[in-house]
Design an enzyme around this catalytic site. Structure first.
Site, PDB file in Angstrom:
ATOM      1  N   ARG A  32       0.865  -1.185   0.000  1.00 18.06           N
ATOM      2  CA  ARG A  32       0.000   0.000   0.000  1.00 18.06           C
ATOM      3  C   ARG A  32       0.896   1.227   0.000  1.00 18.06           C
ATOM      4  O   ARG A  32       2.117   1.121   0.130  1.00 18.06           O
ATOM      5  CB  ARG A  32      -1.032  -0.016   1.139  1.00 18.06           C
ATOM      6  CG  ARG A  32      -0.686  -0.663   2.438  1.00 18.06           C
ATOM      7  CD  ARG A  32       0.388   0.002   3.228  1.00 18.06           C
ATOM      8  NE  ARG A  32       0.165   1.430   3.358  1.00 18.06           N
ATOM      9  CZ  ARG A  32       1.108   2.322   3.565  1.00 18.06           C
ATOM     10  NH1 ARG A  32       2.395   1.942   3.664  1.00 18.06           N
ATOM     11  NH2 ARG A  32       0.838   3.596   3.661  1.00 18.06           N
ATOM     12  N   GLY A  33       0.243   2.399  -0.143  1.00 15.44           N
ATOM     13  CA  GLY A  33       1.007   3.624  -0.346  1.00 15.44           C
ATOM     14  C   GLY A  33       1.055   3.893  -1.837  1.00 15.44           C
ATOM     15  O   GLY A  33       1.441   3.007  -2.615  1.00 15.44           O
ATOM     16  N   ALA A  34       0.660   5.095  -2.242  1.00 17.69           N
ATOM     17  CA  ALA A  34       0.441   5.370  -3.666  1.00 17.69           C
ATOM     18  C   ALA A  34       1.634   5.012  -4.556  1.00 17.69           C
ATOM     19  O   ALA A  34       1.480   4.274  -5.550  1.00 17.69           O
ATOM     20  CB  ALA A  34       0.028   6.836  -3.842  1.00 17.69           C
ATOM     21  N   ARG A  67      -7.322  -0.633  -6.783  1.00 23.08           N
ATOM     22  CA  ARG A  67      -7.621   0.457  -5.845  1.00 23.08           C
ATOM     23  C   ARG A  67      -7.845   1.729  -6.659  1.00 23.08           C
ATOM     24  O   ARG A  67      -7.037   2.042  -7.538  1.00 23.08           O
ATOM     25  CB  ARG A  67      -6.468   0.657  -4.837  1.00 23.08           C
ATOM     26  CG  ARG A  67      -6.335  -0.518  -3.865  1.00 23.08           C
ATOM     27  CD  ARG A  67      -5.447  -0.178  -2.693  1.00 23.08           C
ATOM     28  NE  ARG A  67      -6.135   0.643  -1.713  1.00 23.08           N
ATOM     29  CZ  ARG A  67      -5.520   1.186  -0.651  1.00 23.08           C
ATOM     30  NH1 ARG A  67      -4.230   1.032  -0.466  1.00 23.08           N
ATOM     31  NH2 ARG A  67      -6.213   1.904   0.222  1.00 23.08           N
ATOM     32  N   GLN A 166      -1.766   2.201   9.853  1.00 25.38           N
ATOM     33  CA  GLN A 166      -0.490   2.319   9.136  1.00 25.38           C
ATOM     34  C   GLN A 166       0.515   3.149   9.931  1.00 25.38           C
ATOM     35  O   GLN A 166       1.717   2.937   9.832  1.00 25.38           O
ATOM     36  CB  GLN A 166      -0.717   2.981   7.759  1.00 25.38           C
ATOM     37  CG  GLN A 166      -1.485   2.144   6.765  1.00 25.38           C
ATOM     38  CD  GLN A 166      -2.961   2.473   6.781  1.00 25.38           C
ATOM     39  OE1 GLN A 166      -3.518   2.806   7.819  1.00 25.38           O
ATOM     40  NE2 GLN A 166      -3.617   2.380   5.641  1.00 25.38           N
ATOM     41  N   ASP A 207      -2.482  10.774  -2.342  1.00 23.45           N
ATOM     42  CA  ASP A 207      -2.782   9.721  -3.324  1.00 23.45           C
ATOM     43  C   ASP A 207      -3.169  10.300  -4.675  1.00 23.45           C
ATOM     44  O   ASP A 207      -3.081   9.618  -5.703  1.00 23.45           O
ATOM     45  CB  ASP A 207      -3.896   8.817  -2.810  1.00 23.45           C
ATOM     46  CG  ASP A 207      -3.360   7.875  -1.741  1.00 23.45           C
ATOM     47  OD1 ASP A 207      -3.145   8.348  -0.617  1.00 23.45           O
ATOM     48  OD2 ASP A 207      -3.112   6.694  -2.057  1.00 23.45           O
ATOM     49  N   ASN A 217      -5.897  12.073   0.503  1.00 25.64           N
ATOM     50  CA  ASN A 217      -4.946  11.286   1.296  1.00 25.64           C
ATOM     51  C   ASN A 217      -5.741  10.488   2.321  1.00 25.64           C
ATOM     52  O   ASN A 217      -6.974  10.561   2.385  1.00 25.64           O
ATOM     53  CB  ASN A 217      -3.912  12.201   1.963  1.00 25.64           C
ATOM     54  CG  ASN A 217      -2.750  11.423   2.551  1.00 25.64           C
ATOM     55  OD1 ASN A 217      -2.157  10.583   1.863  1.00 25.64           O
ATOM     56  ND2 ASN A 217      -2.422  11.640   3.800  1.00 25.64           N
ATOM     57  N   LYS A 218      -5.034   9.715   3.109  1.00 23.67           N
ATOM     58  CA  LYS A 218      -5.651   8.821   4.099  1.00 23.67           C
ATOM     59  C   LYS A 218      -6.727   9.534   4.911  1.00 23.67           C
ATOM     60  O   LYS A 218      -6.538  10.681   5.319  1.00 23.67           O
ATOM     61  CB  LYS A 218      -4.545   8.266   5.002  1.00 23.67           C
ATOM     62  CG  LYS A 218      -4.961   7.280   6.049  1.00 23.67           C
ATOM     63  CD  LYS A 218      -5.839   6.164   5.537  1.00 23.67           C
ATOM     64  CE  LYS A 218      -5.307   5.419   4.345  1.00 23.67           C
ATOM     65  NZ  LYS A 218      -6.335   4.572   3.667  1.00 23.67           N
TER      66      LYS A 218
HETATM   67  O1  MRU Z   1      -4.532   3.075   2.202  1.00 24.57           O
HETATM   68  P1  MRU Z   1      -3.065   3.351   2.066  1.00 24.57           P
HETATM   69  O2  MRU Z   1      -2.271   2.847   3.215  1.00 24.57           O
HETATM   70  O3  MRU Z   1      -2.527   2.902   0.726  1.00 24.57           O
HETATM   71  O4  MRU Z   1      -2.971   4.930   2.100  1.00 24.57           O
HETATM   72  C1  MRU Z   1      -1.715   5.524   1.998  1.00 24.57           C
HETATM   73  C2  MRU Z   1      -1.745   7.001   2.098  1.00 24.57           C
HETATM   74  O5  MRU Z   1      -2.772   7.612   2.264  1.00 24.57           O
HETATM   75  C3  MRU Z   1      -0.431   7.693   1.890  1.00 24.57           C
HETATM   76  O6  MRU Z   1      -0.389   8.886   2.610  1.00 24.57           O
HETATM   77  C4  MRU Z   1      -0.248   8.012   0.396  1.00 24.57           C
HETATM   78  O7  MRU Z   1      -0.508   6.875  -0.374  1.00 24.57           O
HETATM   79  C5  MRU Z   1       1.113   8.500   0.125  1.00 24.57           C
HETATM   80  S1  MRU Z   1       2.342   7.261   0.397  1.00 24.57           S
HETATM   81  C6  MRU Z   1       3.847   7.962   0.022  1.00 24.57           C
END
Ligand code: MRU
Length: 309
Positions: A32-34, A67, A166, A207, A217-218
């Site tokens: 996970r993470g963009a 996603r 996370q 994201d 973002n999250k």
């Molecule tokens: O649901 P996730 O854990 O994929 O969400 C991640 C985030 O919101 C991060 O802040 C974003 O992807 C940037 S990661 C460098």
């Protein structure tokens, strides 16, 4: 692939040999993470090419559906699809280039963003935007790392980031390894810390960023931005240019992923909510651009009105 669902309790490495397994790993958040999602999807297409698929459209669409919010996913897939001849060697080389460029972008984001961090700052961050979420170093956490290595940063407040934790599981794991002083906090502790003058700077990842600076973002990031505004604290977004989506004039068209109710009702597989409890579980929110002090990319520090093209 390091399975982020079970970190830090267990270090499990998944061996994926088919693109469908990569799709599932992205959907189920083993990765996970963009930026990490984008890099993984690129390697997923390499697996499809290795399996003899010379068209890759089916694999591209399957991976893209894993996603919806992080634009890095389709960005990476479409960069591969633009290759003239989709041979295994060519696709693998492009996937490697995407991974290496992401690492370089993160180090540059760290260098670009660190001067924004006030001297001896206490910095608040959310989710995990570090090595696990990227090819390495990180975006928002990359700024934290670089600022710390320059002696600017004193301490980090790391939001736990309900419901998938996370922050508590992954950012804490990374900060411990780096020896950066921090405390994990419940998400709901951010307001009183700001009021007490214990937060000098807020930095978050993204994201997807629209042309006007609206940043997905999250879930919970928007509330941190509102709080930062109220308390006069800079709120900065850090992301590579692969997270920019200037085709969107604002954030209203950003697709917001809704995830399974069990993420909220269960903790580590144990049901904590009453049976039949209705749940709304959006994975992301959109912080309006007017709450964002600056957006840091590998290209530099951007301020409104933005010109990302
Ligand atoms: O649901 P996730 O854990 O994929 O969400 C991640 C985030 O919101 C991060 O802040 C974003 O992807 C940037 S990661 C460098």
């Amino acid at each position: 692939m390091l399975d982020q669902r079970v970190l830090p309790r267990k270090e499990v490495w998944l061996e994926l040999s088919q693109w469908e397994q990569v799709r599932d790993a992205i959907r189920d958040m083993a990765v996970r993470g963009a930026p990490a999602i984008g890099v993984s999807a690129a390697y997923g297409l390499a697996l499809a090419a290795q399996q003899g698929d010379h068209d890759l459209t089916n694999a591209r669409n399957g991976l893209a559906s894993a996603r919806p919010t992080a634009v890095n996913l389709v960005w990476a897939l479409d960069r591969i699809m633009a290759i003239h001849e989709l041979t295994f060697d060519a696709v693998l080389a492009e996937a490697r280039a995407i991974e290496q460029e992401d690492l370089a972008m993160n180090h540059q984001i760290g260098l670009n963003g660190a001067p924004l961090v006030p001297d001896q700052a206490q910095v608040l961050t959310v989710c995990n935007t570090g090595s696990l979420a990227t090819s390495g170093h990180g975006t928002a956490l990359g700024i934290v790392r670089t600022a710390y290595s320059q002696g600017r940063l004193k301490h980090v407040w790391s939001c736990e980031t309900r419901p998938r934790l996370q922050g508590l599981r992954l950012t804490a794991w990374e900060l411990l390894q780096d020896g950066i002083p921090f405390h994990s906090i419940a998400d709901s502790a951010a307001a009183s810390l700001m009021r007490a003058g214990k937060v000098d700077f807020v930095v978050a990842g993204a994201d997807r960023i629209a042309a006007n600076g609206d940043s997905a973002n999250k879930i919970g990031t928007y509330s941190l931005a509102v709080l930062a505004k109220h308390h006069g604290i800079p709120f900065v977004i850090a992301a590579p240019s692969s997270t920019l989506d200037p085709a969107l004039t604002d954030g209203s068209a950003i697709p917001i992923e809704e995830r399974d109710a069990s993420e909220l009702t269960d903790i580590e597989g144990v049901r904590v909510a009453p049976e039949g409890c209705p749940v709304y579980n959006p994975g992301f929110d959109v912080t309006p651009g007017e709450l964002v002090t600056a957006i840091v990319t590998e290209r530099g520090i951007h301020h409104a009105p933005y010109n990302f093209s």
